[in-house]
Design an enzyme around this catalytic site. Structure first.
Site: not given
Ligand SMILES: NC(=O)c1ccc[n+]([C@@H]2O[C@H](COP(=O)([O-])OP(=O)(O)OC[C@H]3O[C@@H](n4cnc5c(N)ncnc54)[C@H](O)[C@@H]3O)[C@@H](O)[C@H]2O)c1
Length: 437
Positions: A209, A267, A255-256, A264
């Site tokens: 990721k 180029c 590739y790469y 190296g």
């Molecule tokens: N936003 C994106 O496009 C995206 C894409 C891929 C991965 N991610 C990853 O996914 C994860 C979530 O991202 P997001 O953007 O959805 O976050 P977000 O902040 O929008 O949502 C997180 C939610 O979790 C809830 N939460 C916190 N503690 C909790 C608990 N104990 N029980 C239940 N709910 C709880 C919060 O209230 C909130 O609604 C992150 O690690 C992020 O890096 C995000």
């Protein structure tokens, strides 16, 4: 497609609400759970807790089918499901690190719910976390349940993009899952997985990721730097980058993109250096491009460190030219390695049937003479004789040695460092390590 799987989705933000609605669309029974009552109420009322095209309509449809519900009660969500997905936030700390507080809290709540119910429960971490986090959190909060076989743990990174999240969830750009034990079955969470999902270790899936996001950031930064250089020169960089993308053999391709030897040749080092200098002369800041030669030098240093860590003072380099099938030594990382090791008083031998000093001419010959004047005396043609040492490190950068000879002659006193992933070496060398694996 109706499946009998019941899934609790923890965190109803950007990832969780899309995941919940799309899994319900797939036929799963989904219980969304969030600590924010407002988000739970929105789902119950058929509203999207976040702004995402098509999400509200999908939640409404799935409410009508009765397949989606939401609660603030973690215990009931766990009780009424056999799979829990963790999609809570993992924000940055003040120092730029990762704040895992929400994942820790939710892992504790899920564990406590599982302890109160019967049967196997699968926990799938989807929140982005640094390698090692899933195993540590899982072990700390429910290591005993994993050991007793009551809990299965997975890390399944999410690659959806905001704005096209529904389409990305339905047809992911990439789908790979990490398992707690290597090769463990993913059957228990089949309802959650994409049909194309590849299996790897937990830590590799976590790193994947970050590798993807760092790669995307590198692409954007690189394109913007070319854009700034082009602007300063009055060139339309959009058309330059569009042409760059038309090359699907070298540019937009695997590739790469294999960890291995430092770059190296005649180029890449020369041209990166010239472009970087021109940008400086134009007063255009290009830190990504400027960092490439330094990054490459650090990679060579890491190879030298591996040789030093191996301990033997006798080193045999197999493959000297910068890539297979050529005798071009200009910018060869292995030539630099040989020179560095000689400076450190190692005994160095070089085996490369492609390289004959008498055939080197022009810039190629001048580079070799300047970097490694002793080249001719270091080259060996008899591989068996070259392997006759009480303790030796072999640094192998290309498959130019006879595997049968290596198979017969390699013993535990030979430590092999495989620079480029010659897969047969891992099987035949009693003492083996890869440079990047
Ligand atoms: N936003 C994106 O496009 C995206 C894409 C891929 C991965 N991610 C990853 O996914 C994860 C979530 O991202 P997001 O953007 O959805 O976050 P977000 O902040 O929008 O949502 C997180 C939610 O979790 C809830 N939460 C916190 N503690 C909790 C608990 N104990 N029980 C239940 N709910 C709880 C919060 O209230 C909130 O609604 C992150 O690690 C992020 O890096 C995000």
């Amino acid at each position: 497609m109706e499946t009998s799987s019941s899934i609790s989705v923890f965190g109803l933000g950007y990832v969780g609400s899309v995941t919940a609605a799309c899994l319900a669309e797939r036929g799963c029974r989904v219980i969304g759970c969030d600590v924010q009552a407002a988000k739970v109420e929105q789902i119950q009322a058929g509203e999207a807790p976040i702004s995402e095209p098509g999400l509200e309509e999908l939640i409404q449809q799935q409410l009508e089918t009765g397949r989606i519900s939401a609660t603030v009660d973690a215990e009931s969500a766990v009780r009424d499901s056999e799979i829990s997905l963790i999609c809570v936030g993992t924000p940055s700390t003040a120092s730029g690190g990762l704040d895992l507080r929400f994942v820790e809290a939710v892992a504790g709540e899920i564990a406590s719910g599982i302890r109160k119910k019967e049967g196997l429960h699968s926990i799938v971490f989807r929140s982005t976390m640094l390698p090692g986090s899933t195993r540590r959190i899982a072990t700390e909060h429910f290591g005993d349940l994993i050991e007793s076989g009551k809990v299965d743990v997975f890390f399944y990174p999410e690659f959806l993009r905001q704005g096209s999240a529904l389409a990305d969830f339905r047809v992911p750009s990439l789908s790979a899952i990490g398992t707690f034990e290597p090769g463990a079955s993913t059957e228990s969470i089949a309802a959650v997985l994409d049909s194309e999902t590849e299996t790897m270790t937990l830590e590799a899936a976590e790193l994947l990721k970050y590798a993807c996001n760092a790669f995307h950031a590198t692409k954007v930064s690189f394109a913007n730097e070319i854009g700034r250089i082009g602007k300063a020169l009055g060139i339309d960089s959009t058309s330059v980058m569009a042409q760059l993308c038309r090359d699907e053999r070298l540019n937009i391709s695997p590739y790469y993109l294999r960890p291995g030897t430092p770059f190296g040749g005649s180029c890449l080092p020369k041209d990166v250096s010239a472009l970087s200098l021109q940008a400086r002369a134009l007063n255009v800041s290009t830190p990504t491009i400027d960092s490439l030669l330094e990054s490459n030098r650090r990679h060579l240093e890491s190879l030298i460190e591996r040789v030093e860590a191996a301990g033997a003072r006798d080193v045999l380099l197999v493959g000297l030219a910068f890539k297979a099938g050529t005798d071009d030594l200009r910018g060869s990382a292995m030539l630099e390695l040989a020179a560095s090791l000689l400076m450190k008083d190692y005994t160095v031998h070089i085996f490369d049937p492609d390289v004959a000093p008498r055939n080197l001419i022009g810039a190629n010959q001048r580079f070799a003479a300047a970097k490694l004047p002793a080249l001719e005396t270091l080259l060996v043609s008899d591989l068996v004789a070259a392997l006759d040492a009480p303790q030796q490190t072999l640094v192998i950068s290309k498959p130019c040695a006879d595997l049968e000879i290596l198979k017969t002659e390699l013993s535990p006193c030979h430590h092999v460092i495989d620079v480029n992933g010659w897969s047969a070496l891992a099987e035949i060398a009693p003492s083996y390590e890869g440079l990047c694996w």
